[in-house]
Motif scaffolding. Structure first.
Motif, PDB file in Angstrom:
ATOM      1  N   THR A 100      37.866 -41.916  64.254  1.00  0.00           N
ATOM      2  CA  THR A 100      37.015 -43.094  64.351  1.00  0.00           C
ATOM      3  C   THR A 100      37.695 -44.206  65.130  1.00  0.00           C
ATOM      4  OG1 THR A 100      35.730 -44.671  63.004  1.00  0.00           O
ATOM      5  CG2 THR A 100      37.922 -44.092  62.215  1.00  0.00           C
ATOM      6  N   VAL A 101      36.897 -45.209  65.502  1.00  0.00           N
ATOM      7  CA  VAL A 101      37.441 -46.485  65.982  1.00  0.00           C
ATOM      8  C   VAL A 101      37.119 -47.595  64.992  1.00  0.00           C
ATOM      9  CG1 VAL A 101      37.321 -45.842  68.416  1.00  0.00           C
ATOM     10  CG2 VAL A 101      35.349 -46.956  67.345  1.00  0.00           C
ATOM     11  N   ASP A 102      36.468 -47.243  63.891  1.00  0.00           N
ATOM     12  CA  ASP A 102      36.016 -48.212  62.879  1.00  0.00           C
ATOM     13  C   ASP A 102      36.435 -47.697  61.508  1.00  0.00           C
ATOM     14  OD1 ASP A 102      34.602 -49.745  61.023  1.00  0.00           O
ATOM     15  OD2 ASP A 102      32.833 -49.930  62.299  1.00  0.00           O
ATOM     16  N   PHE A 103      37.539 -48.226  60.987  1.00  0.00           N
ATOM     17  CA  PHE A 103      38.069 -47.722  59.722  1.00  0.00           C
ATOM     18  C   PHE A 103      37.109 -47.961  58.561  1.00  0.00           C
ATOM     19  CE2 PHE A 103      42.927 -47.609  60.674  1.00  0.00           C
ATOM     20  CZ  PHE A 103      42.675 -46.706  61.692  1.00  0.00           C
ATOM     21  N   ASP A 104      36.435 -49.104  58.533  1.00  0.00           N
ATOM     22  CA  ASP A 104      35.493 -49.369  57.439  1.00  0.00           C
ATOM     23  C   ASP A 104      34.352 -48.364  57.451  1.00  0.00           C
ATOM     24  OD1 ASP A 104      36.949 -51.495  56.452  1.00  0.00           O
ATOM     25  OD2 ASP A 104      35.835 -53.000  57.597  1.00  0.00           O
ATOM     26  N   ALA A 105      33.827 -48.068  58.644  1.00  0.00           N
ATOM     27  CA  ALA A 105      32.752 -47.073  58.749  1.00  0.00           C
ATOM     28  C   ALA A 105      33.252 -45.701  58.314  1.00  0.00           C
ATOM     29  CB  ALA A 105      32.217 -47.016  60.184  1.00  0.00           C
ATOM     30  N   ALA A 106      34.494 -45.390  58.649  1.00  0.00           N
ATOM     31  CA  ALA A 106      35.058 -44.108  58.236  1.00  0.00           C
ATOM     32  C   ALA A 106      35.200 -44.037  56.720  1.00  0.00           C
ATOM     33  CB  ALA A 106      36.408 -43.887  58.909  1.00  0.00           C
ATOM     34  N   ARG A 107      35.624 -45.131  56.100  1.00  0.00           N
ATOM     35  CA  ARG A 107      35.754 -45.132  54.637  1.00  0.00           C
ATOM     36  C   ARG A 107      34.395 -44.964  53.962  1.00  0.00           C
ATOM     37  NH1 ARG A 107      39.354 -49.528  56.078  1.00  0.00           N
ATOM     38  NH2 ARG A 107      41.498 -48.723  56.069  1.00  0.00           N
ATOM     39  N   ASP A 108      33.370 -45.587  54.517  1.00  0.00           N
ATOM     40  CA  ASP A 108      32.014 -45.402  53.978  1.00  0.00           C
ATOM     41  C   ASP A 108      31.583 -43.943  54.109  1.00  0.00           C
ATOM     42  OD1 ASP A 108      31.840 -48.067  53.326  1.00  0.00           O
ATOM     43  OD2 ASP A 108      30.689 -48.628  55.114  1.00  0.00           O
ATOM     44  N   CYS A 109      31.908 -43.331  55.246  1.00  0.00           N
ATOM     45  CA  CYS A 109      31.561 -41.926  55.470  1.00  0.00           C
ATOM     46  C   CYS A 109      32.316 -41.028  54.485  1.00  0.00           C
ATOM     47  CB  CYS A 109      31.885 -41.537  56.908  1.00  0.00           C
ATOM     48  SG  CYS A 109      31.366 -39.872  57.370  1.00  0.00           S
ATOM     49  N   ILE A 110      33.581 -41.318  54.264  1.00  0.00           N
ATOM     50  CA  ILE A 110      34.383 -40.537  53.313  1.00  0.00           C
ATOM     51  C   ILE A 110      33.814 -40.668  51.906  1.00  0.00           C
ATOM     52  CG2 ILE A 110      36.660 -40.418  52.216  1.00  0.00           C
ATOM     53  CD1 ILE A 110      37.770 -41.236  55.056  1.00  0.00           C
ATOM     54  N   ALA A 111      33.384 -41.865  51.549  1.00  0.00           N
ATOM     55  CA  ALA A 111      32.771 -42.056  50.230  1.00  0.00           C
ATOM     56  C   ALA A 111      31.503 -41.224  50.099  1.00  0.00           C
ATOM     57  CB  ALA A 111      32.456 -43.533  50.008  1.00  0.00           C
ATOM     58  N   ARG A 112      30.711 -41.172  51.172  1.00  0.00           N
ATOM     59  CA  ARG A 112      29.500 -40.351  51.136  1.00  0.00           C
ATOM     60  C   ARG A 112      29.846 -38.877  50.987  1.00  0.00           C
ATOM     61  NH1 ARG A 112      24.708 -39.471  55.768  1.00  0.00           N
ATOM     62  NH2 ARG A 112      23.515 -38.004  54.459  1.00  0.00           N
TER      63      ARG A 112
END
Length: 329
Positions: A100-112
């Protein structure tokens, strides 16, 4: 006979083409649909692989009936959005790194992924390597330390030019500091190995050299880290004095012996006071690792246990990589 598993591929640059070649003769995984933002890349791919079908868009490919998995080989900025779209369609995802280039978006994806039990993995080529297995036996959490206590890890990388010649078709992003550079593209594989064996690494010091144009990726990196109490040093550089396109070495030194990974998959071991014992040449071990990786992909699709790195592990690697690139003195 086990059923075929249909794969859709988004991104037909260097990595996409390599994956198509690897899938060509696999007994279970079948490349079925492709798409790329560059129409010329689609045309070239269809000419080389006439059995493939091209979708009108990434979204259209993901919605195709009969797909089992999506392979993502786009620049990193698109990875998370494409992953979510694939999950919505019920597909397993195998994604290139960086994640990713967006760590927050990646963390949301990991949570999903955790919440919905989605199937997702990232392509770190050394995950199926004999070298990683040897290091886990020697120094992993369950190891009996046959070579004694680990004392240090050294990672050395060298490139005659960046990007490497075979990456010429990957696009300009690979040569730029926002998404590209050898630290993200190559060093990340060895940081993955380090962290899978020893756990999360802490960056103690990092010095990075960049060209003066303000845009191009790094030309040198020198760093000190610590992982599970073990000192780790990294030296990487790009320069015409390096005589080969790509040189790498990862050396693990313990009280009673050493293990070395060289040129990606090459593996050797040396007991204290003994001779260096080659445990396999790079190209032979590369073929075995790549074959096993595809079998792990099958397991991912079928919801079985596998050894591929998940998104959380890939993000942990990337966080270490970005900490290195941020510099620390």
């Amino acid at each position: 006979m086990a059923e075929l598993l249909n794969i859709g591929l988004i991104g037909l640059g260097v990595m996409g083409q390599r994956m198509l070649a690897r899938l060509k003769d696999h007994p279970r995984l079948r490349a079925a649909w492709v798409w790329d933002a560059n129409p010329a890349a689609i045309a070239t791919t269809l000419a080389a692989h006439p059995h493939l079908r091209a979708a009108d868009s990434a979204e259209a490919l993901i919605r195709q009936p009969g797909l089992d998995s999506l392979y993502i080989a786009t620049p990193p900025a698109a990875h998370i959005a494409l992953s979510h779209a694939a999950f919505d369609a019920g597909l397993a995802v195998f994604c290139e790194k960086p994640l990713t280039v967006d760590f927050d978006a990646a963390r949301d994806c990991i949570a999903r992924i955790g919440r919905e039990k989605q199937r997702a993995a990232v392509n770190f080529s050394l995950a199926s390597a004999s070298g990683l297995a040897a290091l886990q036996r020697a120094f992993g959490a369950a190891a009996k330390l046959p070579l004694g206590a680990l004392q240090s890890v050294q990672i050395e990388l060298g490139f005659a030019a960046w990007p490497r010649p075979w990456q010429a078709g990957a696009g300009p992003w690979l040569a730029e500091r926002v998404e590209g550079g050898f630290t993200r593209e190559v060093l990340s594989h060895f940081v993955f190995v380090l962290q899978r064996v020893l756990g999360r690494a802490e960056v103690l010091e990092s010095r990075v050299s960049y060209p003066a144009d303000g845009r191009s990726a790094e030309t040198a990196l020198s760093a000190s880290l610590r992982a599970d109490g073990v000192p780790v040093t990294i030296e990487g550089r790009v320069g015409p004095e390096i005589e080969v396109p790509d040189r790498n070495r990862m050396h693990w030194r313990a009280s009673d012996g050493e293990v070395e990974l060289r040129e990606w998959f090459g593996l050797s071991e040396q007991r204290k006071g003994g001779l260096v014992q080659p445990l396999g040449e790079s190209e032979a071990l590369r073929g075995a690792a790549q074959a096993d990786q595809l079998e792990q992909w099958v397991a991912l699709i079928e919801g079985r246990s596998h050894s591929l790195p998940g998104y959380a592990e890939a993000l942990a690697v990337q966080e270490t990589i970005e900490a290195l690139l941020a510099g620390k003195t």
